[in-house]
Design an enzyme around this catalytic site. Structure first.
Site, mmCIF file in Angstrom:
data_model
loop_
_atom_site.group_PDB
_atom_site.id
_atom_site.type_symbol
_atom_site.label_atom_id
_atom_site.label_comp_id
_atom_site.label_asym_id
_atom_site.label_seq_id
_atom_site.Cartn_x
_atom_site.Cartn_y
_atom_site.Cartn_z
ATOM 1 N N TYR A 92 -16.628 17.531 -13.965
ATOM 2 C CA TYR A 92 -17.181 16.178 -14.111
ATOM 3 C C TYR A 92 -18.219 15.946 -13.016
ATOM 4 O O TYR A 92 -18.000 16.315 -11.851
ATOM 5 C CB TYR A 92 -16.031 15.165 -14.025
ATOM 6 N N ARG B 24 0.852 -1.201 0.000
ATOM 7 C CA ARG B 24 0.000 0.000 0.000
ATOM 8 C C ARG B 24 0.881 1.241 0.000
ATOM 9 O O ARG B 24 0.568 2.256 -0.610
ATOM 10 C CB ARG B 24 -0.953 -0.004 1.210
ATOM 11 N N LYS C 58 -8.438 7.951 -18.754
ATOM 12 C CA LYS C 58 -8.748 8.582 -20.030
ATOM 13 C C LYS C 58 -7.539 8.584 -20.961
ATOM 14 O O LYS C 58 -7.003 7.541 -21.266
ATOM 15 C CB LYS C 58 -9.288 9.984 -19.746
ATOM 16 N N ASP D 201 -7.584 20.012 -12.889
ATOM 17 C CA ASP D 201 -7.886 18.725 -13.516
ATOM 18 C C ASP D 201 -7.494 18.844 -14.985
ATOM 19 O O ASP D 201 -8.154 19.535 -15.770
ATOM 20 C CB ASP D 201 -9.382 18.413 -13.360
HETATM 21 O O1 P1T Z 1 -13.683 7.906 -13.587
HETATM 22 P P1 P1T Z 1 -12.506 8.332 -12.733
HETATM 23 O O2 P1T Z 1 -11.223 7.698 -13.114
HETATM 24 O O3 P1T Z 1 -12.808 8.233 -11.276
HETATM 25 O O4 P1T Z 1 -12.259 9.878 -13.054
HETATM 26 C C1 P1T Z 1 -13.137 10.892 -12.690
HETATM 27 C C2 P1T Z 1 -12.983 12.066 -13.618
HETATM 28 C C3 P1T Z 1 -12.253 13.162 -13.209
HETATM 29 N N1 P1T Z 1 -12.077 14.244 -14.007
HETATM 30 C C4 P1T Z 1 -12.603 14.285 -15.242
HETATM 31 C C5 P1T Z 1 -12.400 15.493 -16.090
HETATM 32 C C6 P1T Z 1 -13.346 13.203 -15.723
HETATM 33 O O5 P1T Z 1 -13.837 13.270 -16.964
HETATM 34 C C7 P1T Z 1 -13.550 12.060 -14.898
HETATM 35 C C8 P1T Z 1 -14.357 10.892 -15.351
HETATM 36 N N2 P1T Z 1 -15.168 11.142 -16.461
HETATM 37 C C9 P1T Z 1 -15.981 10.226 -17.089
HETATM 38 C C10 P1T Z 1 -16.127 8.968 -16.677
HETATM 39 C C11 P1T Z 1 -16.697 10.727 -18.267
HETATM 40 O O6 P1T Z 1 -17.208 9.940 -19.086
HETATM 41 O O7 P1T Z 1 -16.760 11.952 -18.419
#
Ligand code: P1T
Length: 387
Positions: free
Chosen positions: A108, A56, A205, A180
């Site tokens: 988001y 961890r 992403k 972000d």
């Molecule tokens: O899904 P996750 O890895 O927890 O990430 C969250 C997140 C954070 N910031 C941005 C700009 C994001 O687009 C996302 C996740 N977004 C999607 C799942 C989507 O389809 O827009």
């Protein structure tokens, strides 16, 4: 002697993407960082070990990814998390009950949900402002403001925040600027160059780019702040598994090859859409009709593959969403394959309807993540869906 890539060497982005943070594996010299599937490490004697005690706290595969993304962002410290959302959650643990956070009003949906449905009840307070206007950030600052968090471009409205202006306002208020950078990636935008204190990603992403894992990453420059986040990463434990880290690390090796193609396809698709439904309906920072095109051009070196289009009604949106054959109807973005989605009922369903309406996340809004397929096929797919 083992040849080790020097992360501090002045190298190009592509060279860093491929080499930064990685060392030949010590046993056999494997060029690829192994997936260290282990929960613990054998110690030589009490208190004598190789720097690894429990997975961890530290895992060599995770460390390679952390160093790699830190180098791409131009930061000094990287921290990987189990998701982008877990990453934001852990960043927020830098703050305490009573602290005030200013958050961009379009982020988001899951980020908003985390703040509004969970962290608010633990004593953090949030103001949501239109960070396209630095004046609005300044007006929202209070003596308790500790951070300004922005997405730029935003999901899904593609709003752009002037990062230098936001950093100035945040720092004058004694607050951190947290960015972000998921949509732009470090290939197109480097928030640290504009004064950001923490840059984070959903590595799910573009950084991974192949839609085969979930992860997050925070990058910092300040040693003391990084030490606090390192403590949180271990103490709260929202860490990713080594295989997901390995997949993300495989992804970053081709970030500089994929992003220009996402960008090229994004521009071509946006131009096609603007022609087809009118530029006022197409939201893409690379279009001259985008109200912040000049800022985007100054702050970013490309625009990527994310496009939103307002088709006016839910029925029209549904018709397009259900008729594409190469653009798959799915949440997420940033993979090599093209996706299409409906923010109001998918990624931003947790944003209350009146708030969505106020922002412009209408029922007629669709969002495209242009992949790296052949452009002729993407345009033919849209031609079919829009017929
Ligand atoms: O899904 P996750 O890895 O927890 O990430 C969250 C997140 C954070 N910031 C941005 C700009 C994001 O687009 C996302 C996740 N977004 C999607 C799942 C989507 O389809 O827009």
């Amino acid at each position: 002697m083992t040849r080790i890539f020097d992360d501090d060497l002045e190298t190009g982005f592509g060279t860093r993407a491929i080499h930064a943070g990685q060392r030949p594996e010590p046993l056999a010299g494997a060029i690829m960082t192994p997936v260290y599937l282990t929960s613990t490490y054998v110690q030589d004697a009490l208190g004598r070990h190789k720097g690894y005690e429990y997975a961890r706290s530290k895992n060599p595969t995770r460390e390679a990814l952390e160093r790699n993304v830190a180098a791409l962002e131009g930061g000094r410290h990287g921290f990987a998390f189990a998701s982008g959302t877990a990453c934001v959650d852990s960043i927020m643990k830098l703050f305490q009950s009573g602290d005030h956070i200013i958050c961009g009003e379009n982020v988001y949906g899951g980020t908003f949900r985390l703040f509004d449905r969970l962290l608010r009840h633990l004593g953090l307070s949030f103001s949501y402002v239109d960070t396209r206007d630095p004046e609005q950030i300044a007006r929202a600052c209070t003596p308790k403001t500790r951070a300004v968090l922005v997405e730029t471009p935003t999901n899904p409205l593609m709003w752009i925040t002037d990062l230098s202006e936001a950093a100035k306002v945040a720092h004058e208020a004694g607050a951190l600027l947290i960015v972000d950078n998921t949509f732009a990636t470090p290939y197109f935008q480097r928030p640290f160059q504009h004064g950001a204190d923490i840059v984070f990603h959903s590595t799910t992403k573009y950084l991974n780019g192949h839609s085969d894992m979930i992860g997050g990453m925070a990058v910092l420059r300040d040693d003391a702040l990084a030490e606090r986040l390192a403590f949180i990463q271990n103490a709260a434990g929202a860490v990713p598994g080594p295989f997901d880290c390995w997949l993300a690390l495989r992804g970053t090796k081709t970030l500089h090859l994929r992003m220009p193609r996402h960008d090229e396809n994004g521009r071509r698709v946006a131009a096609w859409l603007a022609e087809r439904v009118g530029p006022e309906r197409v939201i893409y920072p690379g279009l001259e009709s985008h109200p912040q095109h000049a800022l985007a051009k100054r702050q970013m070196t490309g625009y990527g593959g994310m496009i939103s289009v307002d088709l006016g009604t839910r029925e029209r949106a549904a018709r397009v969403l259900e008729r594409t054959r190469i653009f798959s109807l799915a949440e997420s973005l940033g993979g090599v394959e093209s996706l299409i989605s409906h923010p109001a009922t998918m990624t931003h369903a947790s944003v209350p309807p009146e708030r969505r309406a106020q922002l412009g996340i209408t029922d007629g809004l669709i969002r495209l993540s242009c992949g790296v397929e052949d452009i002729g096929d993407l345009l033919a797919d849209l031609e079919h869906a829009f017929k």
